[in-house]
Motif scaffolding. Structure first.
Motif, PDB file in Angstrom:
ATOM      1  N   GLY A 233       0.729  -1.236  -0.040  1.00  0.00           N
ATOM      2  CA  GLY A 233      -0.021  -0.057   0.005  1.00  0.00           C
ATOM      3  C   GLY A 233       0.702   1.116   0.186  1.00  0.00           C
ATOM      4  O   GLY A 233       0.505   2.187  -0.824  1.00  0.00           O
ATOM      5  N   ALA A 234       1.952   1.225   0.821  1.00  0.00           N
ATOM      6  CA  ALA A 234       2.549   2.458   0.746  1.00  0.00           C
ATOM      7  C   ALA A 234       3.425   2.851  -0.278  1.00  0.00           C
ATOM      8  O   ALA A 234       3.711   3.837  -0.713  1.00  0.00           O
ATOM      9  N   GLU A 235       3.971   1.670  -1.045  1.00  0.00           N
ATOM     10  CA  GLU A 235       4.793   1.814  -2.057  1.00  0.00           C
ATOM     11  C   GLU A 235       3.937   2.448  -3.211  1.00  0.00           C
ATOM     12  O   GLU A 235       4.271   3.002  -4.178  1.00  0.00           O
ATOM     13  N   HIS A 236       2.500   1.926  -3.417  1.00  0.00           N
ATOM     14  CA  HIS A 236       1.746   2.167  -4.776  1.00  0.00           C
ATOM     15  C   HIS A 236       0.543   3.242  -4.269  1.00  0.00           C
ATOM     16  O   HIS A 236      -0.383   3.552  -5.004  1.00  0.00           O
ATOM     17  N   GLY A 237       0.924   4.075  -3.239  1.00  0.00           N
ATOM     18  CA  GLY A 237      -0.009   5.151  -2.818  1.00  0.00           C
ATOM     19  C   GLY A 237      -1.310   4.944  -2.338  1.00  0.00           C
ATOM     20  O   GLY A 237      -2.551   5.516  -2.567  1.00  0.00           O
ATOM     21  N   TRP A 238      -1.562   3.550  -1.639  1.00  0.00           N
ATOM     22  CA  TRP A 238      -2.614   3.233  -1.118  1.00  0.00           C
ATOM     23  C   TRP A 238      -3.762   2.878  -2.041  1.00  0.00           C
ATOM     24  O   TRP A 238      -5.010   3.603  -1.816  1.00  0.00           O
ATOM     25  N   PRO A 239      -3.959   2.383  -3.230  1.00  0.00           N
ATOM     26  CA  PRO A 239      -4.881   2.158  -3.837  1.00  0.00           C
ATOM     27  C   PRO A 239      -6.118   1.352  -3.479  1.00  0.00           C
ATOM     28  O   PRO A 239      -5.876   0.770  -2.317  1.00  0.00           O
ATOM     29  N   ALA A 240      -7.036   1.210  -4.043  1.00  0.00           N
ATOM     30  CA  ALA A 240      -8.404   0.679  -3.368  1.00  0.00           C
ATOM     31  C   ALA A 240      -8.003  -0.990  -3.219  1.00  0.00           C
ATOM     32  O   ALA A 240      -8.610  -1.272  -2.089  1.00  0.00           O
ATOM     33  N   TRP A 241      -7.353  -1.494  -3.949  1.00  0.00           N
ATOM     34  CA  TRP A 241      -7.090  -2.913  -3.755  1.00  0.00           C
ATOM     35  C   TRP A 241      -6.511  -3.325  -2.535  1.00  0.00           C
ATOM     36  O   TRP A 241      -6.727  -4.322  -1.820  1.00  0.00           O
ATOM     37  N   THR A 242      -5.528  -2.194  -2.050  1.00  0.00           N
ATOM     38  CA  THR A 242      -4.903  -2.434  -0.717  1.00  0.00           C
ATOM     39  C   THR A 242      -5.933  -2.325   0.281  1.00  0.00           C
ATOM     40  O   THR A 242      -5.853  -3.218   1.387  1.00  0.00           O
ATOM     41  N   LEU A 243      -6.565  -1.346   0.215  1.00  0.00           N
ATOM     42  CA  LEU A 243      -7.771  -1.482   1.216  1.00  0.00           C
ATOM     43  C   LEU A 243      -8.664  -2.527   1.353  1.00  0.00           C
ATOM     44  O   LEU A 243      -8.896  -2.839   2.621  1.00  0.00           O
ATOM     45  N   LEU A 244      -9.062  -2.958   0.237  1.00  0.00           N
ATOM     46  CA  LEU A 244      -9.872  -4.219   0.227  1.00  0.00           C
ATOM     47  C   LEU A 244      -8.920  -5.384   0.672  1.00  0.00           C
ATOM     48  O   LEU A 244      -9.730  -6.261   1.536  1.00  0.00           O
ATOM     49  N   SER A 245      -7.694  -5.301   0.566  1.00  0.00           N
ATOM     50  CA  SER A 245      -6.924  -6.646   0.993  1.00  0.00           C
ATOM     51  C   SER A 245      -6.976  -6.415   2.638  1.00  0.00           C
ATOM     52  O   SER A 245      -7.153  -7.473   3.292  1.00  0.00           O
ATOM     53  N   ALA A 246      -6.753  -5.291   3.074  1.00  0.00           N
ATOM     54  CA  ALA A 246      -6.631  -5.394   4.492  1.00  0.00           C
ATOM     55  C   ALA A 246      -8.235  -5.568   5.126  1.00  0.00           C
ATOM     56  O   ALA A 246      -8.355  -6.069   6.092  1.00  0.00           O
ATOM     57  N   ALA A 247      -9.220  -5.249   4.627  1.00  0.00           N
ATOM     58  CA  ALA A 247     -10.619  -5.261   4.995  1.00  0.00           C
ATOM     59  C   ALA A 247     -10.911  -6.960   4.838  1.00  0.00           C
ATOM     60  O   ALA A 247     -11.545  -7.659   5.862  1.00  0.00           O
ATOM     61  N   VAL A 248     -10.439  -7.558   3.732  1.00  0.00           N
ATOM     62  CA  VAL A 248     -10.653  -9.152   3.626  1.00  0.00           C
ATOM     63  C   VAL A 248      -9.619  -9.861   4.905  1.00  0.00           C
ATOM     64  O   VAL A 248     -10.211 -10.962   5.517  1.00  0.00           O
ATOM     65  N   GLY A 249      -8.392  -9.405   4.852  1.00  0.00           N
ATOM     66  CA  GLY A 249      -7.710  -9.966   6.092  1.00  0.00           C
ATOM     67  C   GLY A 249      -8.447  -9.734   7.485  1.00  0.00           C
ATOM     68  O   GLY A 249      -8.331 -10.815   8.008  1.00  0.00           O
ATOM     69  N   LEU A 250      -8.757  -8.478   7.706  1.00  0.00           N
ATOM     70  CA  LEU A 250      -9.539  -8.428   9.109  1.00  0.00           C
ATOM     71  C   LEU A 250     -10.757  -9.442   9.213  1.00  0.00           C
ATOM     72  O   LEU A 250     -10.750 -10.008  10.283  1.00  0.00           O
ATOM     73  N   ALA A 251     -11.647  -9.345   8.173  1.00  0.00           N
ATOM     74  CA  ALA A 251     -12.489 -10.441   8.197  1.00  0.00           C
ATOM     75  C   ALA A 251     -12.336 -11.776   8.154  1.00  0.00           C
ATOM     76  O   ALA A 251     -12.962 -12.551   8.952  1.00  0.00           O
ATOM     77  N   ALA A 252     -11.373 -12.220   7.474  1.00  0.00           N
ATOM     78  CA  ALA A 252     -10.851 -13.590   7.750  1.00  0.00           C
ATOM     79  C   ALA A 252     -10.415 -13.971   9.226  1.00  0.00           C
ATOM     80  O   ALA A 252     -10.716 -15.055   9.578  1.00  0.00           O
ATOM     81  N   ILE A 253      -9.613 -13.146   9.789  1.00  0.00           N
ATOM     82  CA  ILE A 253      -9.304 -13.383  11.143  1.00  0.00           C
ATOM     83  C   ILE A 253     -10.359 -13.413  12.082  1.00  0.00           C
ATOM     84  O   ILE A 253     -10.390 -14.417  12.982  1.00  0.00           O
ATOM     85  N   LEU A 254     -11.152 -12.626  12.008  1.00  0.00           N
ATOM     86  CA  LEU A 254     -12.468 -12.589  12.808  1.00  0.00           C
ATOM     87  C   LEU A 254     -13.347 -13.803  12.585  1.00  0.00           C
ATOM     88  O   LEU A 254     -13.752 -14.577  13.579  1.00  0.00           O
ATOM     89  N   SER A 255     -13.318 -14.277  11.404  1.00  0.00           N
ATOM     90  CA  SER A 255     -14.077 -15.598  10.895  1.00  0.00           C
ATOM     91  C   SER A 255     -13.366 -16.718  11.629  1.00  0.00           C
ATOM     92  O   SER A 255     -13.775 -17.666  12.221  1.00  0.00           O
ATOM     93  N   GLY A 256     -11.917 -16.853  11.641  1.00  0.00           N
ATOM     94  CA  GLY A 256     -11.170 -17.689  12.280  1.00  0.00           C
ATOM     95  C   GLY A 256     -11.338 -17.863  13.684  1.00  0.00           C
ATOM     96  O   GLY A 256     -11.412 -18.957  14.238  1.00  0.00           O
ATOM     97  N   TRP A 257     -11.476 -16.582  14.213  1.00  0.00           N
ATOM     98  CA  TRP A 257     -11.622 -16.563  15.661  1.00  0.00           C
ATOM     99  C   TRP A 257     -13.156 -17.261  15.913  1.00  0.00           C
ATOM    100  O   TRP A 257     -12.995 -17.945  16.890  1.00  0.00           O
ATOM    101  N   ARG A 258     -14.082 -16.853  15.373  1.00  0.00           N
ATOM    102  CA  ARG A 258     -15.401 -17.078  15.644  1.00  0.00           C
ATOM    103  C   ARG A 258     -15.556 -18.751  15.236  1.00  0.00           C
ATOM    104  O   ARG A 258     -16.333 -19.753  16.038  1.00  0.00           O
ATOM    105  N   ARG A 259     -14.846 -19.316  14.482  1.00  0.00           N
ATOM    106  CA  ARG A 259     -14.564 -20.597  14.061  1.00  0.00           C
ATOM    107  C   ARG A 259     -14.175 -21.405  15.186  1.00  0.00           C
ATOM    108  O   ARG A 259     -14.829 -22.518  15.562  1.00  0.00           O
ATOM    109  N   ALA A 260     -13.049 -20.827  15.743  1.00  0.00           N
ATOM    110  CA  ALA A 260     -12.480 -21.769  16.866  1.00  0.00           C
ATOM    111  C   ALA A 260     -13.493 -21.624  18.186  1.00  0.00           C
ATOM    112  O   ALA A 260     -13.319 -22.723  18.805  1.00  0.00           O
ATOM    113  N   VAL A 261     -13.882 -20.535  18.528  1.00  0.00           N
ATOM    114  CA  VAL A 261     -14.830 -20.387  19.770  1.00  0.00           C
ATOM    115  C   VAL A 261     -15.991 -21.463  19.277  1.00  0.00           C
ATOM    116  O   VAL A 261     -16.354 -22.135  20.331  1.00  0.00           O
ATOM    117  N   ALA A 262     -16.621 -21.605  18.329  1.00  0.00           N
ATOM    118  CA  ALA A 262     -17.660 -22.676  17.740  1.00  0.00           C
ATOM    119  C   ALA A 262     -17.171 -23.989  17.875  1.00  0.00           C
ATOM    120  O   ALA A 262     -17.882 -24.986  18.582  1.00  0.00           O
TER     121      ALA A 262
END
Length: 483
Positions: A233-262
């Motif tokens: 992101g820093a090297e390419h000026g934070w294009p939209a795909w890097t923000l999407l990558s961060a959002a997907v990453g956070l969502a995946a970690i949250l899903s992994g946590w919920r899966r572990a709890v279940a």
């Protein structure tokens, strides 16, 4: 074969010499895994020059290894439980040898990044078995002295890595240059493999475990998405795909946590043990170690790159300047951390983070002025290293202080995961600040030290905040409670 601890491994039927050789074998594997996380730092400028690597590729060469290693450590531990520690250890060592050869044979930055990702995966299969093998080799009382070596050898391996890297590049045996830092793993790994086949006992798997591959994949995708956004992101000026990558990453970690709890609620195995996070020492200690590992990894990266690309020093000179830092770490661990942790508890951790922040920030300030040597820089690097040792030694026992013995393995794997993921995040955060702030080559690169130093200090400040949330009497010495 009867285990010394009464389990289904080995212990009593092995001679002391056989057990010592097996212990040395797993120590060799530990050194390989830890040293390869830092040995590449000294080689990065040379790699960039010979392969034409971009700043983002340079960060991925370091952080990619830590990312995959950290993401798959828990999976590697589960595979050892399911298929046998000896088997997974030998597979991991063999894979580490093969992937190290791929790293040494890379001809493009992309090839090297992919090889480093694979090398991190091999380390994740090999690393978790080390602790398990020690558990089946020795009785609980014998383990105390053996595990003390883990902290000393592991800490030294991380610090000595850049020094060895510089020496190998300077030696330039057979004209291999930077490739030697990876190819040196071949004879060492082959020795570990040979010793492992001969000395590590078989351990029959008494039960089958269902490994949660989906849970492992969610956490790996999550960490990778965040790291991709931070580094590119820093090297390419934070294009939209890097923000999407961060959002997907956070969502995946949250899903992994919920899966572990279940899964734990349903009595199934999971990649992490959610109940551990109810423990105050584990929860806040883990955050402290994650932010500390981030600050340490980012600092060592910036130091190595600045000394060579910014100040024009050779790999050997860069390696020698890492020595006062390493000596400081040794002093912090052996002379201060181990002695005063029971007495001062969390305040020792806060003091260590403060000392590391002051020494490291002032050292970066001197480098920013073009001062790449002298008594002042050596003293500040030693001070920063001492602060690091005051944290690196005490934090692991703090994290597991209240963990029930039944969850010791899972807690240890989670701890090591936090260390590796923290290191990867530090490379991304501090490295991105450094490269984004740099205004060119040579002396112009020194301008990136200020933003890198700010991020470095902020991470240590977060580590202080987490340490202050720990209980005042971490080990129960005042109340006399036993864990």
């Amino acid at each position: 074969m009867a285990d010394a601890t009464g389990g289904d491994g080995t212990g009593e039927e092995m001679t002391d010499r056989q057990r010592t050789l097996a212990f040395v074998t797993v120590l060799i594997a530990l050194v390989l895994e830890v040293a390869d996380s830092t040995i590449v730092n000294t080689a990065l400028p040379v790699i960039r020059q010979t392969l034409g690597a971009s700043p983002a590729a340079m960060q991925w060469i370091v952080a990619g290894y830590l990312l995959v290693l950290g993401s798959l450590l828990l999976l590697g531990g589960r595979l050892g439980d399911a298929f046998g520690y000896r088997r997974m250890f030998l597979i991991g060592v063999a894979a580490f040898i093969a992937t190290s050869m791929l790293c040494g044979m890379a001809h493009t930055p992309q090839q090297l990044v992919v090889a480093r990702l694979l090398q991190g995966g091999a380390g994740a299969m090999m690393g978790p078995q080390v602790m398990a093998i020690v558990q089946i080799l020795f009785t609980p009382l014998e383990r105390v002295a053996r595990l003390a070596w883990f902290g000393v050898i592991g800490g030294l391996a991380a610090i000595v890595g850049p020094i060895i890297g510089g020496l190998l590049i300077e030696a330039n045996l057979l004209g291999l240059g930077w490739r030697l830092i990876f190819l040196i793993n071949l004879p060492i790994g082959l020795l570990a493999l040979w010793l492992g086949v001969r000395t590590i006992p078989h351990k029959d798997v008494g039960h089958r475990l269902r490994v949660d591959l989906a849970g492992a994949a969610l956490f790996a995708i999550g960490f990778a998405g965040l790291l991709l956004a931070l580094i590119d992101g820093a090297e390419h000026g934070w294009p939209a795909w890097t923000l999407l990558s961060a959002a997907v990453g956070l969502a995946a970690i949250l899903s992994g946590w919920r899966r572990a709890v279940a899964r734990r609620r349903d009595g199934l195995s999971a990649m992490i043990e959610p109940t551990l996070f109810r423990l105050r020492t584990f929860r806040w200690g883990l955050l402290a170690i994650l932010t500390f590992a981030a600050s340490a990894a980012g600092f060592l990266l910036v130091l190595a790159v600045t000394l060579q690309q910014g100040l024009g020093k050779s790999p050997l000179a860069t390696a020698l300047l890492h020595m006062p830092f390493g000596l400081g770490v040794m002093a912090g661990i052996s002379l201060i951390g181990k002695r005063y942790l029971p007495r001062f508890g969390r305040w020792l951790l806060v003091s260590g983070a403060t000392v590391m922040a002051i020494g490291g920030a002032l050292a970066l300030a001197l480098l920013a002025q073009g001062i790449g040597g002298g008594v002042e820089l050596i003293a500040l690097l030693g001070l920063a290293g001492m602060g690091m040792g005051m944290i690196a030694g005490p934090l692991p026992p703090v994290v597991v202080a209240d963990v029930d013995r039944a969850f010791a393995g899972t807690a240890s794997a989670t701890l090591r995961t936090a260390q590796q993921i923290g290191g990867a995040l530090g490379i991304a955060l501090i490295g991105s600040a450094f490269f984004a702030g740099a205004s060119g080559e040579g002396a112009g690169r020194l301008s990136g030290l200020l933003p890198a130093g700010v991020v470095f200090v902020m991470l240590l400040l977060l580590s202080c905040v987490a340490a202050l949330r720990l209980p005042g009497d971490i080990f129960g010495t005042r109340g006399g409670r036993e864990r």
